[in-house]
Design a protein around this motif. Structure first.
Motif, PDB file in Angstrom:
ATOM      1  N   VAL A  80     -10.196  -6.781   5.801  1.00  0.00           N
ATOM      2  CA  VAL A  80      -9.392  -6.436   6.979  1.00  0.00           C
ATOM      3  C   VAL A  80      -9.238  -7.686   7.831  1.00  0.00           C
ATOM      4  O   VAL A  80     -10.229  -8.348   8.161  1.00  0.00           O
ATOM      5  CB  VAL A  80     -10.058  -5.319   7.807  1.00  0.00           C
ATOM      6  CG1 VAL A  80      -9.271  -5.082   9.099  1.00  0.00           C
ATOM      7  CG2 VAL A  80     -10.160  -4.035   6.989  1.00  0.00           C
ATOM      8  N   TYR A 108      -5.906  -6.666   0.979  1.00  0.00           N
ATOM      9  CA  TYR A 108      -6.233  -6.944   2.374  1.00  0.00           C
ATOM     10  C   TYR A 108      -5.296  -6.164   3.274  1.00  0.00           C
ATOM     11  O   TYR A 108      -4.175  -5.832   2.899  1.00  0.00           O
ATOM     12  CB  TYR A 108      -6.205  -8.438   2.683  1.00  0.00           C
ATOM     13  CG  TYR A 108      -4.844  -9.094   2.758  1.00  0.00           C
ATOM     14  CD1 TYR A 108      -4.139  -9.149   3.976  1.00  0.00           C
ATOM     15  CD2 TYR A 108      -4.266  -9.695   1.645  1.00  0.00           C
ATOM     16  CE1 TYR A 108      -2.904  -9.763   4.052  1.00  0.00           C
ATOM     17  CE2 TYR A 108      -3.041 -10.319   1.713  1.00  0.00           C
ATOM     18  CZ  TYR A 108      -2.360 -10.355   2.922  1.00  0.00           C
ATOM     19  OH  TYR A 108      -1.127 -10.962   3.014  1.00  0.00           O
ATOM     20  N   PHE A 109      -5.795  -5.846   4.470  1.00  0.00           N
ATOM     21  CA  PHE A 109      -5.063  -5.053   5.450  1.00  0.00           C
ATOM     22  C   PHE A 109      -5.020  -5.822   6.762  1.00  0.00           C
ATOM     23  O   PHE A 109      -5.993  -6.469   7.133  1.00  0.00           O
ATOM     24  CB  PHE A 109      -5.748  -3.691   5.658  1.00  0.00           C
ATOM     25  CG  PHE A 109      -5.843  -2.872   4.403  1.00  0.00           C
ATOM     26  CD1 PHE A 109      -4.844  -1.990   4.060  1.00  0.00           C
ATOM     27  CD2 PHE A 109      -6.941  -3.005   3.549  1.00  0.00           C
ATOM     28  CE1 PHE A 109      -4.917  -1.241   2.896  1.00  0.00           C
ATOM     29  CE2 PHE A 109      -7.030  -2.269   2.381  1.00  0.00           C
ATOM     30  CZ  PHE A 109      -6.012  -1.385   2.048  1.00  0.00           C
ATOM     31  N   ASP A 153       2.933  -3.254   3.170  1.00  0.00           N
ATOM     32  CA  ASP A 153       2.026  -2.977   2.054  1.00  0.00           C
ATOM     33  C   ASP A 153       0.622  -3.551   2.278  1.00  0.00           C
ATOM     34  O   ASP A 153      -0.233  -3.436   1.395  1.00  0.00           O
ATOM     35  CB  ASP A 153       2.579  -3.493   0.720  1.00  0.00           C
ATOM     36  CG  ASP A 153       3.914  -2.853   0.358  1.00  0.00           C
ATOM     37  OD1 ASP A 153       4.093  -1.663   0.690  1.00  0.00           O
ATOM     38  OD2 ASP A 153       4.778  -3.533  -0.230  1.00  0.00           O
ATOM     39  N   HIS A 154       0.390  -4.153   3.421  1.00  0.00           N
ATOM     40  CA  HIS A 154      -0.968  -4.564   3.798  1.00  0.00           C
ATOM     41  C   HIS A 154      -1.412  -3.695   4.983  1.00  0.00           C
ATOM     42  O   HIS A 154      -1.893  -4.177   5.996  1.00  0.00           O
ATOM     43  CB  HIS A 154      -1.012  -6.050   4.133  1.00  0.00           C
ATOM     44  CG  HIS A 154      -0.713  -6.932   2.958  1.00  0.00           C
ATOM     45  ND1 HIS A 154      -1.597  -7.100   1.920  1.00  0.00           N
ATOM     46  CD2 HIS A 154       0.394  -7.649   2.642  1.00  0.00           C
ATOM     47  CE1 HIS A 154      -1.065  -7.905   1.010  1.00  0.00           C
ATOM     48  NE2 HIS A 154       0.139  -8.245   1.423  1.00  0.00           N
ATOM     49  N   GLY A 155      -1.227  -2.405   4.803  1.00  0.00           N
ATOM     50  CA  GLY A 155      -1.479  -1.418   5.839  1.00  0.00           C
ATOM     51  C   GLY A 155      -0.169  -0.796   6.290  1.00  0.00           C
ATOM     52  O   GLY A 155       0.024   0.418   6.209  1.00  0.00           O
ATOM     53  N   TRP A 163      -1.177   2.133  11.314  1.00  0.00           N
ATOM     54  CA  TRP A 163      -1.102   2.613   9.945  1.00  0.00           C
ATOM     55  C   TRP A 163      -2.384   3.334   9.535  1.00  0.00           C
ATOM     56  O   TRP A 163      -3.393   3.268  10.222  1.00  0.00           O
ATOM     57  CB  TRP A 163      -0.849   1.447   8.986  1.00  0.00           C
ATOM     58  CG  TRP A 163      -1.782   0.274   9.164  1.00  0.00           C
ATOM     59  CD1 TRP A 163      -1.551  -0.852   9.893  1.00  0.00           C
ATOM     60  CD2 TRP A 163      -3.114   0.127   8.635  1.00  0.00           C
ATOM     61  NE1 TRP A 163      -2.638  -1.700   9.845  1.00  0.00           N
ATOM     62  CE2 TRP A 163      -3.605  -1.141   9.068  1.00  0.00           C
ATOM     63  CE3 TRP A 163      -3.919   0.899   7.803  1.00  0.00           C
ATOM     64  CZ2 TRP A 163      -4.872  -1.608   8.719  1.00  0.00           C
ATOM     65  CZ3 TRP A 163      -5.188   0.440   7.455  1.00  0.00           C
ATOM     66  CH2 TRP A 163      -5.645  -0.810   7.917  1.00  0.00           C
ATOM     67  N   ALA A 165      -4.696   4.131   5.724  1.00  0.00           N
ATOM     68  CA  ALA A 165      -4.815   3.827   4.297  1.00  0.00           C
ATOM     69  C   ALA A 165      -6.078   4.468   3.745  1.00  0.00           C
ATOM     70  O   ALA A 165      -7.168   4.279   4.284  1.00  0.00           O
ATOM     71  CB  ALA A 165      -4.855   2.317   4.068  1.00  0.00           C
ATOM     72  N   ARG A 167      -9.047   4.846   0.994  1.00  0.00           N
ATOM     73  CA  ARG A 167      -9.774   3.979   0.071  1.00  0.00           C
ATOM     74  C   ARG A 167     -10.698   4.831  -0.795  1.00  0.00           C
ATOM     75  O   ARG A 167     -11.080   5.944  -0.404  1.00  0.00           O
ATOM     76  CB  ARG A 167     -10.612   2.939   0.840  1.00  0.00           C
ATOM     77  CG  ARG A 167      -9.831   2.047   1.778  1.00  0.00           C
ATOM     78  CD  ARG A 167      -8.719   1.304   1.071  1.00  0.00           C
ATOM     79  NE  ARG A 167      -9.232   0.464  -0.015  1.00  0.00           N
ATOM     80  CZ  ARG A 167      -8.471  -0.062  -0.958  1.00  0.00           C
ATOM     81  NH1 ARG A 167      -7.172   0.196  -0.985  1.00  0.00           N
ATOM     82  NH2 ARG A 167      -9.003  -0.825  -1.893  1.00  0.00           N
TER      83      ARG A 167
END
Length: 353
Positions: A80, A108-109, A153-155, A163, A165, A167
């Motif tokens: 992150v 990664y976000f 696409d990174h969150g 956003w 996401a 996991r």
């Protein structure tokens, strides 16, 4: 199988599930380990009007690349990037940041901080919807709408700067956007985002939720409730905390605005701050969310020379001098405040019996 035997076998299965944390709100099914990078503060060039940036500009990108290399060589599942990736809103520093983060071998976000922007540039596109994936009409400034598109696409899955996401392991990440008022200002969550947060926590009620927010939702140091550090906190945090209190699955809230390692438990939720990658102690965090506990440890990545310069810069800052003084004893206080405890652990079984 006799009824009593079958019943006892079922009890053992249920007890095992409870022990693993699978049936307890706010517990993961297994250990999930991830890295958190805060305040990388990449800058494009040294500016004549800000000579103090010279050391930062010369080493920040190399430090980020070393961090990426370390993460790639570890068992970390994802990373992150928690705000202030950029020191100023400069396109070339953004390109360098994207290239460095692109070397990460696992996802990664990105959670946005002020990113060196003023309040106007930090404002999301009016009328933006989560379903729209179009590029912003203008890329002239590094505003929020452009950054969410660049890091899609990174969150981010649309122009909204917050956003969610899912996991593996029963964990859900929720990235908030608290910097709508610009740099050097308190954080804020508008009504639309607060309502979205409430809905999202309800939607993922069966997963352990980790909230990622550049500004903190609770005070982590006595000084941050006064004028010098008021920009560390969300100004309407009472509203946010009321929402969190309605949901049993909120396990942790991780923030970066304090730029030091500190933590506390409020209710059943662990709140903690990560250190800065480009401010002393030049470190990133490794966080493990286990079924029964949370562990965090910061990993210094600065060279000895960089660390000495970073501490001298911190101790010489006018605001820090005004708050702590300049004696050796004051320097010890600075070390304890910003370095904090290199590692910490919180027992979720005690919070969520």
């Amino acid at each position: 199988m006799p009824l009593r035997t079958a019943f006892c076998a079922m009890c053992l299965v249920v007890a095992g599930a409870l022990a693993a944390g699978g049936c307890v709100p706010g517990r993961t099914h297994r250990t999930v380990t991830f890295a958190v990078i805060g305040n990388a503060l990449l800058a494009d060039s040294v500016r004549d009007d800000r000579p103090a940036d010279a050391a930062l500009d010369a080493t920040a990108l190399a430090r980020l690349r070393r961090t990426v290399d370390e993460i790639n060589g570890s068992k970390i599942e994802f990373t992150v990037v928690l705000g202030n990736l950029l020191a100023r809103g400069e396109p070339r520093s953004l390109d360098a940041a994207r290239a460095a983060l692109g070397e990460l071998k696992k996802p990664y976000f990105v959670v946005l901080g002020p990113e060196g922007l003023d309040a106007a540039a930090a404002t999301a596109v009016e009328g933006a919807t989560a379903e729209s994936g179009d590029a912003p009409a203008s890329a002239a400034s590094l505003g929020t709408s452009l950054l969410t598109w660049i890091f899609r696409d990174h969150g981010f899955n649309g122009p909204l700067p917050y956003w969610v996401a899912e996991r593996d392991g029963g964990l859900v990440l929720i990235g908030l956007y608290t910097s709508s008022q610009g740099s050097a200002r308190s954080g804020h969550l508008d009504a639309a985002q607060l309502a979205w947060l409430d809905r999202t926590l309800a939607r993922y009620r069966d997963k352990a939720a980790v909230i990622l927010s550049y500004h903190a939702l609770v005070s982590l140091h006595p000084l941050d409730t006064g004028a010098p550090w008021q920009d560390r906190l969300v100004d309407n945090r009472a509203e946010a905390m009321e929402i969190l209190g309605r949901h049993e699955n909120v396990t942790a809230v991780i923030s970066a605005s304090h730029r030091f390692a500190a933590g506390k438990v409020v209710g059943r939720t662990v709140h903690f701050s990560v250190p800065g990658l480009s401010t002393w102690p030049l470190a990133y965090d490794v966080v493990s969310v286990r079924p029964n506990r949370i562990e965090r440890q910061y990993i210094p990545v600065g060279t000895r020379e960089e660390s000495v310069k970073a501490f001298d810069r911190l101790a010489g800052d006018a605001t820090v001098r005004a708050l702590f003084g300049r004696s050796e004893r004051d320097e010890d206080h600075i070390i304890q405040t910003f370095g904090g405890n290199k590692s910490a652990e919180w027992n979720l079984s005690a919070l969520r019996p």
